[in-house]
Design a protein around this motif. Structure first.
Motif, PDB file in Angstrom:
ATOM      1  N   GLN A 339       0.846  -1.441  -0.340  1.00 22.13           N
ATOM      2  CA  GLN A 339      -0.096   0.172   0.019  1.00 22.13           C
ATOM      3  C   GLN A 339       1.023   1.346   0.019  1.00 22.13           C
ATOM      4  OE1 GLN A 339      -3.608   0.176  -0.426  1.00 22.13           O
ATOM      5  NE2 GLN A 339      -2.694   2.626  -0.788  1.00 22.13           N
ATOM      6  N   ALA A 340       1.859   1.136   0.460  1.00 25.84           N
ATOM      7  CA  ALA A 340       3.257   2.413   0.644  1.00 25.84           C
ATOM      8  C   ALA A 340       2.847   2.203  -0.286  1.00 25.84           C
ATOM      9  CB  ALA A 340       4.115   2.340   1.180  1.00 25.84           C
ATOM     10  N   ILE A 341       3.848   1.633  -1.431  1.00 28.03           N
ATOM     11  CA  ILE A 341       4.220   1.738  -2.800  1.00 28.03           C
ATOM     12  C   ILE A 341       2.597   2.661  -3.427  1.00 28.03           C
ATOM     13  CG2 ILE A 341       4.980   0.755  -4.738  1.00 28.03           C
ATOM     14  CD1 ILE A 341       5.862  -1.738  -3.297  1.00 28.03           C
ATOM     15  N   VAL A 342       1.397   1.620  -3.769  1.00 26.54           N
ATOM     16  CA  VAL A 342       0.647   2.474  -4.220  1.00 26.54           C
ATOM     17  C   VAL A 342       0.256   3.376  -3.835  1.00 26.54           C
ATOM     18  CG1 VAL A 342      -1.275   2.375  -3.729  1.00 26.54           C
ATOM     19  CG2 VAL A 342      -0.610   0.422  -4.722  1.00 26.54           C
ATOM     20  N   ASP A 343       0.365   4.064  -2.517  1.00 30.19           N
ATOM     21  CA  ASP A 343       0.370   5.840  -2.997  1.00 30.19           C
ATOM     22  C   ASP A 343       1.620   6.774  -3.125  1.00 30.19           C
ATOM     23  OD1 ASP A 343      -1.729   4.553  -0.658  1.00 30.19           O
ATOM     24  OD2 ASP A 343      -0.713   5.303   1.371  1.00 30.19           O
ATOM     25  N   LYS A 344       2.574   5.801  -2.943  1.00 27.66           N
ATOM     26  CA  LYS A 344       4.014   6.431  -3.506  1.00 27.66           C
ATOM     27  C   LYS A 344       3.194   6.867  -5.259  1.00 27.66           C
ATOM     28  CE  LYS A 344       7.977   8.824  -4.149  1.00 27.66           C
ATOM     29  NZ  LYS A 344       7.926   9.889  -3.530  1.00 27.66           N
ATOM     30  N   VAL A 345       2.932   5.861  -5.767  1.00 29.00           N
ATOM     31  CA  VAL A 345       2.924   5.900  -7.126  1.00 29.00           C
ATOM     32  C   VAL A 345       1.533   7.243  -7.836  1.00 29.00           C
ATOM     33  CG1 VAL A 345       2.059   4.970  -9.330  1.00 29.00           C
ATOM     34  CG2 VAL A 345       3.039   3.608  -7.419  1.00 29.00           C
ATOM     35  N   LYS A 346       0.632   6.700  -6.699  1.00 27.64           N
ATOM     36  CA  LYS A 346       0.047   8.127  -6.733  1.00 27.64           C
ATOM     37  C   LYS A 346       0.328   9.629  -6.448  1.00 27.64           C
ATOM     38  CE  LYS A 346      -4.423   5.023  -5.445  1.00 27.64           C
ATOM     39  NZ  LYS A 346      -5.406   4.475  -4.147  1.00 27.64           N
ATOM     40  N   GLU A 347       0.961   9.770  -6.169  1.00 27.61           N
ATOM     41  CA  GLU A 347       0.956  10.814  -5.846  1.00 27.61           C
ATOM     42  C   GLU A 347       2.546  11.087  -6.672  1.00 27.61           C
ATOM     43  OE1 GLU A 347       5.713  13.019  -3.058  1.00 27.61           O
ATOM     44  OE2 GLU A 347       4.478  10.957  -2.079  1.00 27.61           O
ATOM     45  N   ILE A 348       3.312   9.924  -7.887  1.00 24.19           N
ATOM     46  CA  ILE A 348       4.511  10.854  -8.889  1.00 24.19           C
ATOM     47  C   ILE A 348       3.295  10.500 -10.017  1.00 24.19           C
ATOM     48  CG2 ILE A 348       5.232   9.309 -10.186  1.00 24.19           C
ATOM     49  CD1 ILE A 348       6.666   8.053  -8.243  1.00 24.19           C
ATOM     50  N   LEU A 349       2.352   9.978 -10.089  1.00 20.54           N
ATOM     51  CA  LEU A 349       0.881  10.217 -10.947  1.00 20.54           C
ATOM     52  C   LEU A 349       0.504  12.030 -10.597  1.00 20.54           C
ATOM     53  CD1 LEU A 349      -0.337   6.829 -11.557  1.00 20.54           C
ATOM     54  CD2 LEU A 349       0.976   8.340 -13.208  1.00 20.54           C
TER      55      LEU A 349
END
Length: 353
Positions: A339-349
């Motif tokens: 989930q932390a990786i998911v959150d980071k991807v959303k932040e990047i996008l």
């Protein structure tokens, strides 16, 4: 062939013996202790030799001696112990001797912790020894892959007359998974005519050494080694490319962290975000071509590691400035969560749209 449930460390030891390892020299350190424990119990059954050395420094120099005699030999350790072996590793590379070195890495720097980490990427890919030397660095993401890569590592070492490094974080060493010990594709290996295995009046004595006091001779030797390393870069790159079609974000991870990254990709897919993965299996040579083939749909790369970002430099080099490169990592023995990786991807996008 049926599968058996084994702890990673013991499976690594079993794979080495199956590959014909006849000598093991090591010293205890968590979280790889089950490897020497297993080898101490099983080596003699196959006609091999096990020695618990008085230190990691002694162990790697014993490896030098056995390798020089043409014996298939392995050592294993964990991060601080691998650091102590670096002088011996550069001697072995300089003397062009084949061996397998397994690092079941733990948190650092210094004594750090006994928890899994990927803080040994620099050691595996750059080395802490002196001079212009290289060794192939293999990074398994499962116990089955660790078994397969350790089995093959002995052939690779013999083929190039060079150390082969296997980097497995402490999680792979300590967890249990079903594995099978299958036959790997074999190479046509050169005869070890260079080995110091006794002349028996049939040839002149072989001399194994990494010392060359004449600078012209040493330069010639380095040029010869470099040509060998170029062949490794040409022939030995291993990579897994996963779910890359129409990917908006490309995750890059290796070892256990790559498995976590795949879970994150599934979560992202459920939310309508396409993400792919480039998983280097050889950390050196690094899979540059995979980054050249990233689809045009990609907007960014996210490097995920159990470290403070040791692989990110290689990712940036391979990317050649085409896409922004971001990082998410945990260290000290902490593992990234999907989930932390998911959150980071959303932040990047969110930042690039």
């Amino acid at each position: 062939m049926s599968k058996v449930l084994m702890k990673g460390n013991e499976a690594i030891g079993a794979a080495a013996i199956k590959a014909g390892c006849k000598a093991f020299f090591g010293y205890p350190i968590t979280p790889q202790n089950e490897i020497p424990e297993y080898m101490s119990r099983e080596m003699a059954k196959s006609g091999g030799v096990f020695v618990q050395a008085e230190s990691e420094v002694a162990a790697i120099n014993m490896v030098y001696g056995a390798a020089g005699a043409g014996v298939r030999v392995m050592t294993s350790s964990s991060s601080p112990g691998i650091a102590l072996k670096q002088e011996g590793i550069t001697y072995i590379a300089g003397a062009e001797l084949p061996c397998v070195i397994v690092d079941v890495s733990r948190g650092g720097p210094g004594l750090g912790s006994i928890q899994p980490s990927q803080g040994d990427y620099f050691i595996a890919t750059r080395g802490g020894g002196n001079g212009d030397y290289r060794h192939i660095a293999l990074a398994p993401a499962s116990i089955q892959e660790a078994v397969d890569l350790v089995t093959e590592a002995f052939d690779i070492a013999d083929y190039y007359r060079n150390p082969v490094f296997v980097l497995a974080d402490g999680m792979i060493g300590q967890m249990m998974e079903p594995v099978e010990f299958r036959d790997m594709p074999s190479r046509e290996l050169p005869e070890k005519t260079w080995a110091t295995d006794g002349t028996k009046n049939s040839r002149k004595p072989n001399i194994i050494n990494s010392l060359a006091l004449d600078p012209a001779v040493l330069e010639e030797h380095n040029i010869k080694l470099d040509k060998k390393y170029q062949q490794m870069e040409k022939n030995e790159v291993r990579v897994e490319v996963f779910n890359m079609e129409e990917a908006e974000v490309v995750l890059t991870a290796y070892g256990t962290t790559a498995r976590v990254a795949k879970n994150a990709i599934e979560l992202l897919e459920a939310e309508g975000i396409k993400a792919g993965l480039i998983r280097p299996i050889t950390l050196w040579p690094f899979p540059h071509q995979a980054f050249r083939e990233i689809p045009g749909t990609a907007k960014a790369i996210l490097t995920v590691e159990m470290s403070m970002g040791q692989m990110i430099d290689d990712v940036k080099i391979a990317n050649e400035g085409r896409l922004p490169v971001h990082f998410y990592g945990r260290s000290g023995g902490m593992c990234p969560e999907p989930q932390a990786i998911v959150d980071k991807v959303k932040e990047i996008l969110g930042g690039v749209k």
